[in-house]
Design an enzyme around this catalytic site. Sequence first.
Site, PDB file in Angstrom:
ATOM      1  CG  ASP A   1      70.741  52.334 -68.351  1.00 47.22           C
ATOM      2  OD1 ASP A   1      71.224  53.742 -68.442  1.00 47.22           O
ATOM      3  OD2 ASP A   1      70.003  52.113 -69.087  1.00 47.22           O
TER       4      ASP A   1
ATOM      5  CB  SER B   1      90.575  34.587 -42.587  1.00 48.64           C
ATOM      6  OG  SER B   1      91.190  35.469 -41.288  1.00 48.64           O
TER       7      SER B   1
ATOM      8  CE  LYS C   1      89.459  39.048 -40.012  1.00 53.58           C
ATOM      9  NZ  LYS C   1      90.640  38.147 -39.593  1.00 53.58           N
TER      10      LYS C   1
END
Length: 972
Positions: free
Chosen positions: A26, A633, A674
């Site tokens: 962790d 975009s 994309k």
Amino acid sequence: MNTNKATATYLKSIMLPETGPASIPDDITERHILKQETSSYNLEVSESGSGVLVCFPGAPGSRIGAHYRWNANQTGLEFDQWLETSQDLKKAFNYGRLISRKYDIQSSTLPAGLYALNGTLNAATFEGSLSEVESLTYNSLMSLTTNPQDKVNNQLVTKGVTVLNLPTGFDKPYVRLEDETPQGLQSMNGAKMRCTAAIAPRRYEIDLPSQRLPPVPATGTLTTLYEGNADIVNSTTVTGDINFSLAEQPADETKFDFQLDFMGLDNDVPVVTVVSSVLATNDNYRGVSAKMTQSIPTENITKPITRVKLSYKINQQTAIGNVATLGTMGPASVSFSSGNGNVPGVLRPITLVAYEKMTPLSILTVAGVSNYELIPNPELLKNMVTRYGKYDPEGLNYAKMILSHREELDIRTVWRTEEYKERTRVFNEITDFSSDLPTSKAWGWRDIVRGIRKVAAPVLSTLFPMAAPLIGMADQFIGDLTKTNAAGGRYHSMAAGGRYKDVLESWASGGPDGKFSRALKNRLESANYEEVELPPPSKGVIVPVVHTVKSAPGEAFGSLAIIIPGEYPELLDANQQVLSHFANDTGSVWGIGEDIPFEGDNMCYTALPLKEIKRNGNIVVEKIFAGPIMGPSAQLGLSLLVNDIEDGVPRMVFTGEIADDEETIIPICGVDIKAIAAHEQGLPLIGNQPGVDEEVRNTSLAAHLIQTGTLPVQRAKGSNKRIKYLGELMASNASGMDEELQRLLNATMARAKEVQDAEIYKLLKLMAWTRKNDLTDHMYEWSKEDPDALKFGKLISTPPKHPEKPKGPDQHHAQEARATRISLDAVRAGADFATPEWVALNNYRGPSPGQFKYYLITGREPEPGDEYEDYIKQPIVKPTDMNKIRRLANSVYGLPHQEPAPEEFYDAVAAVFAQNGGRGPDQDQMQDLRELARQMKRRPRNADAPRRTRAPAEPAPPGRSRFTPSGDNAEV
């Protein structure tokens, strides 16, 4: 997770603690050492033959359990001893936390004079604390839980049970181990000071009502004020203020003793008692206060405390009738705390193991192993090397996902010992990423583990096990495409040419002069991951987002975002909770990292990371470990949402850049990356792409795309959906939204081309080809059967190279071509009427002689299919060329080895020639002639017909002996 070792070491330490400790991966990166502690006890069984073991599987300190015996009548428990690790950890270490623990409880020692062991074991894991257990009898233990994976019943003591610690949480702090601090030379002999276990204590508070104290029956007799459950196994601190007033002035000084008793399971004898005494006099009887302040060290907690009782007594008989009322000067209360009580595993859950009907004086063996992360005290730290823990979200989340599927994988907290030993092979497979899980397949768990690995673990480590040494090089080329998501669903980069990088280091590409772009470079730490399904929004727009990783040049990957009306900052990761504004303060947007250069519609929107659009219109959004969205975009999507979209969410992904006039959309890069993100959701990528739409008006784009945007969502099928875009991605040169991203990708392409002639390029292409065609399992099984690749080498040394046969046209096109060809020939011969359509109606045949004569005589187009036999000369009945007819007749009839054909057969053949206008028989007519010939050959002969006989054979010349010489019969 270290893919070179390809082992989930933390998960392995949890499920197989005897293999040793492994650091918890962790984000607590304290310097520590790893230590394994053993616990071994031989517990003697009492005369009753029954008892109970209380186990604390998750306790971070040295105390790991306790042993109780039932008395001879089995009416009460008697505490025997604590169960602790072999070393008292607080003597050498200041802080620690538990990694894993396991107990084996079994009996195998026979008392003298016995030949067999009796007795059985029941075990159950209880999610609560020890004080909450209603009954500890052998039979009632099984009613503590309904989960079959948390209990074992009626196991022979000779077989044994195993208790395994499965973490209930992974947010584990380092706890203080109540170590003693160094003391000065002038300290009193025996005096000491310790740091108490005060991390996340469990605090109890007894609140007394503001009313009369219950009367005491006699002086010196305790009267109970409160009695209840409480759990304490470590040090505790008691504080309290019990104030009261007397109704009348006391005749004599009256002593009030308030007593707090801490008791265990076995009897009512207090383990620890805290007493506070106060005198009520003529001066203070209107407001008397008894203070309680005392610290109880762990050494005084000689057994687990499960009950507390608060009582009081007085010493004057005359004061019994003088009524005392609580709460005169404020609330009357007593509080105490259990050190580290709220740390997971300290007080809950617990595992209870009960044994019954064992042979008295026999031995019950408890063997445990515990793995710790420990921080040494300053004196020991001088001579001990400590190391930082390694933050590995993949390793941690892989352990989380495996243990969250413990029911499907049958991972238990209590086991029959023989079953646990059988399962160790499966546990080794699950934690070894190079394993193909053959044993898990037999248990039916391989598909589950594989599914978890695809999400939370490196895919390349399971892609081609024999190519494990190539993993480090493979992630330079195709690894990013095949290994797409990190543990917990966070994205990994998927552009070719870069190593795997968590989105912790990524940044949404956008203009460097954005209002928030520079200020947010230092983002908040966050590891939360959530998915939320929302109902269909009133309207929305989907846009692509391209991420880059500055620590790895060329690293780029794409995702989708949906912009919807409303304020939903709680659905965004802390790194994305940024509020941007439209021009002139005409609206705002959550999740966009730069202000919008045009005016809005005075509404607030939220840009959420999109995971899925369902068929019913619901959207699934997720928290991802990335920065806010920026780029053209997103601005295009907001422009469409504000000005054009009135209802619904168009099922497409918009990309493009709005020009300065706010009406024209100019070309934009990043189409390939994309497109990958859009195609994964079955959505088309729509908008201004280089070479497709050079310049489109904003309004026309909306009118054309939004009004027709009713495409159904079709998700990409197959697990290899990223592989199929490899060629497109490598061949493209546009992968960014700005010059920086374009430069990074150009460097990636150049680096990829450098290895095209190297052997590693072939190996990587082979790995991609193997996975694409689902041959991984078959190749792996073949490698085990043919380790030297002798058979496989012979099989593939001459790969098949079958030239592809040219495919001709289909029947329809072939007939059309035939009709055209016949038509051209007929027109050249003078039949101008023979068009391709006429030839097709004429059964794809050219004009017959009758049709041609009809056209020449009448000048009209003949009807297709009509032969016009009246316009041609009738054929002769019997052709003049009889030699041709006889040769054919003899051939059909069967010459030269059989009888010649009769005259009737000649006539039949001549009739066929006459019928065909001088042409020979067709296939059907030839078959009829052969049948006629067979019938004529079987025709019976007349009696008058002479039967032809053969000439008799000539006799052989007289022979002579080969021993008789030729010549006279003279004597030899």
